[in-house]
Design a protein around this motif. Sequence first.
Motif, mmCIF file in Angstrom:
data_model
loop_
_atom_site.group_PDB
_atom_site.id
_atom_site.type_symbol
_atom_site.label_atom_id
_atom_site.label_comp_id
_atom_site.label_asym_id
_atom_site.label_seq_id
_atom_site.Cartn_x
_atom_site.Cartn_y
_atom_site.Cartn_z
ATOM 1 N N GLN A 153 36.059 21.862 124.467
ATOM 2 C CA GLN A 153 35.303 22.793 123.637
ATOM 3 C C GLN A 153 35.268 24.195 124.252
ATOM 4 O OE1 GLN A 153 31.678 20.475 123.409
ATOM 5 N NE2 GLN A 153 32.126 19.868 121.286
ATOM 6 N N LYS A 181 33.377 18.702 126.848
ATOM 7 C CA LYS A 181 32.943 20.077 127.104
ATOM 8 C C LYS A 181 34.108 20.940 127.586
ATOM 9 C CE LYS A 181 28.770 19.459 125.803
ATOM 10 N NZ LYS A 181 28.439 19.835 124.443
ATOM 11 N N ALA A 241 29.091 16.246 120.729
ATOM 12 C CA ALA A 241 30.533 16.392 120.557
ATOM 13 C C ALA A 241 30.805 16.752 119.101
ATOM 14 C CB ALA A 241 31.249 15.086 120.917
ATOM 15 N N ASP A 242 32.023 17.206 118.836
ATOM 16 C CA ASP A 242 32.402 17.514 117.458
ATOM 17 C C ASP A 242 32.515 16.243 116.628
ATOM 18 O OD1 ASP A 242 32.804 20.488 117.517
ATOM 19 O OD2 ASP A 242 34.141 19.899 119.141
ATOM 20 N N LYS A 270 38.481 21.099 119.386
ATOM 21 C CA LYS A 270 37.459 20.141 118.974
ATOM 22 C C LYS A 270 37.380 19.082 120.072
ATOM 23 C CE LYS A 270 36.643 21.192 114.475
ATOM 24 N NZ LYS A 270 36.147 22.560 114.511
ATOM 25 N N GLY A 271 36.185 18.780 120.521
ATOM 26 C CA GLY A 271 35.986 17.760 121.543
ATOM 27 C C GLY A 271 35.450 16.490 120.928
#
Length: 158
Positions: free
Chosen positions: A118, A115, A137-138, A123-124
């Motif tokens: 992001q 987080k 998550a991504d 991109k997490g």
Amino acid sequence: MQEFNIVALTWQELLQDYINEFKNYCVAFPNLISLLEQLKTDNYLLAIITNGYGHFQMDNMKALAIEKYFDVILVSEWEHMKKPDPQLFMRALDKLQVSPHNSIFLGDHPANDVKGAQAVGMKGIWKKDAQWDHMEADAILNDLSELPSIIDYFNSKQ
């Protein structure tokens, strides 16, 4: 300390022993070194952002023999801020001279890592951990060896 019936040592002595000796027992995630070698071979810039005490964290990185792979290392104690503070992520990006939208952050903590990344436009990616059941998550990976294919996927979407 009563729980373990320790009477000869103070909590301060136990804490100091932990600080001094943890580096001798830390264990990397499987495939960490091969992943870092591949990412450097592919000419990716790498940073590590870690919460904790500076010398303690550096001792752990040296014990794992990973510090040489990173272009930037930020430790919360030395930076005077902790993840998920957006400024910490931005500091790493600034030092690398890269934009958040062209960057990913891989971590095992849902709030501090995924987080936090992001929140600044990165991109997490979550490295699955037994402590949490599910995470938005991504991308989510079980093993570090999965990261190159995730990077390839993100690159194909640009």
